[in-house]
Design a protein around this motif. Structure first.
Motif, PDB file in Angstrom:
ATOM      1  N   MET A 172       0.839  -1.192   0.000  1.00 10.31           N
ATOM      2  CA  MET A 172       0.000   0.000   0.000  1.00 10.31           C
ATOM      3  C   MET A 172       0.876   1.245   0.000  1.00 10.31           C
ATOM      4  SD  MET A 172      -2.882  -1.304   2.695  1.00 10.31           S
ATOM      5  CE  MET A 172      -4.131  -0.090   2.397  1.00 10.31           C
ATOM      6  N   HIS A 173       0.259   2.360  -0.381  1.00 12.85           N
ATOM      7  CA  HIS A 173       1.081   3.554  -0.570  1.00 12.85           C
ATOM      8  C   HIS A 173       0.593   4.796   0.156  1.00 12.85           C
ATOM      9  CE1 HIS A 173       3.350   1.300  -3.477  1.00 12.85           C
ATOM     10  NE2 HIS A 173       2.217   0.912  -4.016  1.00 12.85           N
ATOM     11  N   SER A 174      -0.584   4.755   0.804  1.00  7.91           N
ATOM     12  CA  SER A 174      -1.058   6.002   1.410  1.00  7.91           C
ATOM     13  C   SER A 174      -0.162   6.392   2.580  1.00  7.91           C
ATOM     14  CB  SER A 174      -2.518   5.883   1.850  1.00  7.91           C
ATOM     15  OG  SER A 174      -2.725   4.677   2.537  1.00  7.91           O
ATOM     16  N   LEU A 216       1.089   9.731   5.436  1.00 13.12           N
ATOM     17  CA  LEU A 216       0.514  10.463   6.565  1.00 13.12           C
ATOM     18  C   LEU A 216      -0.692  11.288   6.134  1.00 13.12           C
ATOM     19  CD1 LEU A 216       0.921  11.314   9.566  1.00 13.12           C
ATOM     20  CD2 LEU A 216       2.299  13.176   8.730  1.00 13.12           C
ATOM     21  N   SER A 267      -3.685   9.293   4.845  1.00  7.35           N
ATOM     22  CA  SER A 267      -4.341   8.579   5.928  1.00  7.35           C
ATOM     23  C   SER A 267      -5.186   9.531   6.766  1.00  7.35           C
ATOM     24  CB  SER A 267      -3.306   7.890   6.814  1.00  7.35           C
ATOM     25  OG  SER A 267      -2.693   6.838   6.112  1.00  7.35           O
ATOM     26  N   LEU A 268      -4.689  10.756   6.967  1.00  2.00           N
ATOM     27  CA  LEU A 268      -5.445  11.741   7.744  1.00  2.00           C
ATOM     28  C   LEU A 268      -6.742  12.098   7.028  1.00  2.00           C
ATOM     29  CD1 LEU A 268      -2.702  14.212   8.998  1.00  2.00           C
ATOM     30  CD2 LEU A 268      -4.281  12.966  10.427  1.00  2.00           C
ATOM     31  N   ILE A 269      -6.646  12.288   5.718  1.00  2.00           N
ATOM     32  CA  ILE A 269      -7.835  12.696   4.960  1.00  2.00           C
ATOM     33  C   ILE A 269      -8.742  11.492   4.707  1.00  2.00           C
ATOM     34  CG2 ILE A 269      -8.618  13.705   2.779  1.00  2.00           C
ATOM     35  CD1 ILE A 269      -5.838  15.151   2.744  1.00  2.00           C
ATOM     36  N   TYR A 270      -8.140  10.362   4.465  1.00  2.00           N
ATOM     37  CA  TYR A 270      -8.803   9.066   4.263  1.00  2.00           C
ATOM     38  C   TYR A 270      -9.693   9.010   3.028  1.00  2.00           C
ATOM     39  CZ  TYR A 270     -10.771   4.516   5.230  1.00  2.00           C
ATOM     40  OH  TYR A 270     -11.136   3.206   5.144  1.00  2.00           O
ATOM     41  N   TRP A 271     -10.740   9.828   2.964  1.00  2.00           N
ATOM     42  CA  TRP A 271     -11.649   9.710   1.809  1.00  2.00           C
ATOM     43  C   TRP A 271     -10.877   9.981   0.537  1.00  2.00           C
ATOM     44  CZ3 TRP A 271     -13.328  12.178   6.309  1.00  2.00           C
ATOM     45  CH2 TRP A 271     -14.249  11.419   7.039  1.00  2.00           C
ATOM     46  N   HIS A 286      -9.130   5.430   1.034  1.00  2.00           N
ATOM     47  CA  HIS A 286     -10.348   4.627   1.091  1.00  2.00           C
ATOM     48  C   HIS A 286     -10.390   3.625  -0.061  1.00  2.00           C
ATOM     49  CE1 HIS A 286     -14.979   4.388   1.043  1.00  2.00           C
ATOM     50  NE2 HIS A 286     -14.520   3.633   2.014  1.00  2.00           N
ATOM     51  N   ASP A 294      -7.792   0.963   0.523  1.00  2.00           N
ATOM     52  CA  ASP A 294      -8.230   0.008   1.539  1.00  2.00           C
ATOM     53  C   ASP A 294      -9.176  -1.021   0.938  1.00  2.00           C
ATOM     54  OD1 ASP A 294      -6.788   0.881   3.638  1.00  2.00           O
ATOM     55  OD2 ASP A 294      -8.488   1.403   4.923  1.00  2.00           O
TER      56      ASP A 294
END
Lengths: 353, 258
Positions: free
Chosen positions: B111-113, B115, B118-122, B126, B129
């Motif tokens: 996976m590549h996301s 900091l 991950s904070l924004i997520y959407w 997402h 994931d």
């Protein structure tokens, strides 16, 4: 214990299976709750609003600690020191450089995050108790720095007077107004905390907490992620410190002390480590306990008239210490775990398994 | 890479703790796509060898080459990215997480996301994931773990925990899988299940497997080749049939014949 889902509700996509808020009625409940919170100044007393405001700021600081200690397993007693850093930076940016508060707040968060990075460096080499000692150093160095360095700017032990935040011409000069600021930041930090913990970053954090050897073997760069945890935790502290400083309108080296760091840790334990609800539960319960101690003080003082002043002072640490001890003995996993058990019991009702 | 090519080559590896030599001039090759078993009495240095491959221990001399990389010179966390996964003798799962999250955590290297994402997520995080969730669900299907998908692994029975750990290693999509006693402490049925999983995945994905195991019958059944260690020294190497008849191996296990 498995993570229980209510019977009869089925997900048809991974997105809905992974959602934090899963059902329309849960969204409704949340919105009603937030509405009640944001309209608090219109129906609650000034005292209650001020208390909620204080709790809100405390929750932000504890959320940071939760990411670092609860999720990454790096115990830190430096959270209040990073609040000091954030408070000072934001005060200086607004006072000296004339920055608007809306810019100074995130800048303070990032500055505090960078300070946190420095004190997170020992975490690669030391764990547990020894890391506590290393983070304790922050708690001594940062206040010392604000007292003794750059006295013409930082004003030594006297500290700084901090301006009232002004956003789009509105002065946030009373608790009734300030609470909007606090709650907005709190909602944001809560969303961010949930996002971090359910994503790749959060899984890396938890793998470091649960088994750092295995984590490294699975390709997690321990150093990088520990530092990111320190950075995030200190950012949260910076936000809380900035908010608190602008509300108190003053900051010096004594505004946030070691005792605060310890109380944050206590709140986290009482609320529950490794849960995003933990900081919220813990901060509310402990703040209300301290409030109860203040209310009970005069009555206890009547019983011991000779020592009345001391009794009121002693009640707060006594309440805090006793409750922390009881939680450690009877529910070391905290209120968040209790809440999960309660939900599970409700879903399984009337059968207990 | 062709089958029968050497994938991992261990040359003249020495390791000692204080005065004890754990590995002495050890050398062997692991070929692409084979199941190599390492056997030996307790304390022979089998797990120490795996720890050297993972860089938990630093070898004193010698080289370990994996597909052209020298493992002795690579940071421990980078080794996973080269395609080496491992399970542990004493299970090392993330006990506070569910089976699903343990496997998702193992997708870390794919996976590549970072900091910010991950904070924004959407958005990116997402979508990422969800796509990795699909891979993980396939592994859960393959290892027949659907019923424990959401169980916290700390509360699972031993046999299932071993299976989750295998699943976690598989989620890394390794080209070399190191299994440290995957069947210890299991009953016969669980052992047979585990052997079936190992053979299945070997068949399906042609993963090279380096297996440490004490159950001789099982090793002889599933291994292509066997390396025997005793007190850190390689005393035999060959097909299961050759090992079974090797005098030195019999001596190491049963003692001198009278």
């Amino acid at each position: 214990m498995a993570i229980l889902r209510p019977a009869g509700e089925f997900d048809t996509s991974y997105a809905s299976d992974m959602a934090t808020i899963r059902r329309p009625w849960q969204w409704c409940l949340l919105l009603v709750f937030l509405l009640a919170l944001f309209t608090l100044p219109f129906y609650a007393s000034q005292g209650l609003v001020a208390l909620v405001n204080r709790i809100g700021i405390t929750i932000i600081a504890v959320q940071g600690l939760s990411l670092l200690t609860g999720f990454t397993g790096q115990i830190s007693l430096g959270q209040a020191a990073f609040m000091t850093a954030g408070g000072y930076v934001s005060a200086l940016l607004v006072n000296e450089l004339g920055w608007p508060f809306l810019l100074a707040l995130p800048a303070a968060a990032i500055a505090a995050g960078l300070v946190g990075l420095i004190f997170g460096l020992p975490s690669l080499r030391v764990k547990g108790f020894y890391l506590v000692m290393a983070t304790l150093a922050a708690q001594f160095i940062i206040p010392w720095f604000t007292r003794n360095a750059f006295q013409d700017v930082l004003n030594g032990a006297q500290g700084l007077n901090v301006q009232v935040p002004v956003i789009f011409g509105v002065e946030f000069n009373t608790p009734q107004r300030y609470i909007f600021l606090t709650l907005t930041v709190l909602v944001l930090t809560t969303i961010l905390a949930f996002n971090v913990t359910r994503s790749r970053l959060g899984r890396a954090f938890i793998s470091i907490r649960d088994n750092d050897l295995a984590a490294e073997l699975l390709g997690v760069n321990l150093f990088k992620y520990k530092l990111q945890a320190f950075f995030l935790a200190s950012m949260y502290a910076g936000l809380a410190g900035s908010l608190a400083a602008h509300q108190l309108r003053h900051i010096n080296s004594e505004t946030f002390t070691l005792i605060d760091s310890i109380i944050f840790m206590g709140m986290l334990v009482i609320g529950g480590l490794g849960s995003n609800l933990g900081p919220i539960f813990g901060a509310i319960v402990v703040e209300f306990l301290i409030e109860a101690a203040t209310l009970l003080g005069p009555f206890v003082a009547m019983i011991f008239p000779a020592k009345s002043a001391g009794v009121v002072q002693a009640l707060r640490p006594l309440f805090f210490g006793t409750s922390l001890m009881l939680f450690l003995i009877f529910e070391p996993r905290g209120l968040a775990y209790r809440w999960q058990l309660f939900k599970a019991a409700w879903r399984l009702r009337p059968f207990s398994h | 890479m062709n089958p029968k090519d050497t994938q991992l080559s261990v040359r003249n590896v020495n390791l000692s703790f204080g005065g004890t030599q754990a590995l002495v001039n050890l050398g062997f090759d692991v070929r692409q796509g084979e199941i190599l078993a390492i056997i030996g009495p307790n304390g022979a240095g089998k797990t120490s060898l795996l720890n050297c491959l993972n860089r938990f221990y630093k070898v004193e001399s010698g080289s370990i080459q994996f597909e052209g990389y020298d493992l002795t010179k690579i940071a421990p966390h980078r080794i996973a990215g080269l395609g080496i996964a491992r399970t542990f003798q004493n299970i090392a799962l993330y006990t506070g997480l569910s089976t699903l999250d343990n496997l998702m955590a193992a997708r870390h290297i794919h996976m590549h996301s970072g900091l910010l994402q991950s904070l924004i997520y959407w958005g990116f995080a997402h979508r990422e994931d969800i796509s990795h969730r699909m891979v993980v669900e396939e592994i859960i299907d393959f290892l027949e773990m659907e019923h424990i998908r959401r169980s916290i692994v700390g509360s699972l029975p031993y046999g299932l925990r071993k299976r989750v750990e295998l699943g976690r290693a598989l989620a890394m999509e390794p080209r070399l899988l190191l299994l440290d006693e995957p069947m210890t402490g299991m009953n016969l049925e669980e052992k047979e299940d585990m052997a079936r999983f190992i053979l299945d995945l070997h068949e399906r994905q042609k993963t090279t497997i380096l297996l440490i195991e004490h159950d001789m019958g099982l090793v002889m059944d599933i291994a292509d080749r066997v390396v025997v260690l005793d007190f850190g020294v390689k005393i035999a190497e060959g097909s299961p049939q050759e090992i079974r008849e090797d005098q030195q191996v019999i001596k190491a296990y049963l003692g001198e014949a009278r």
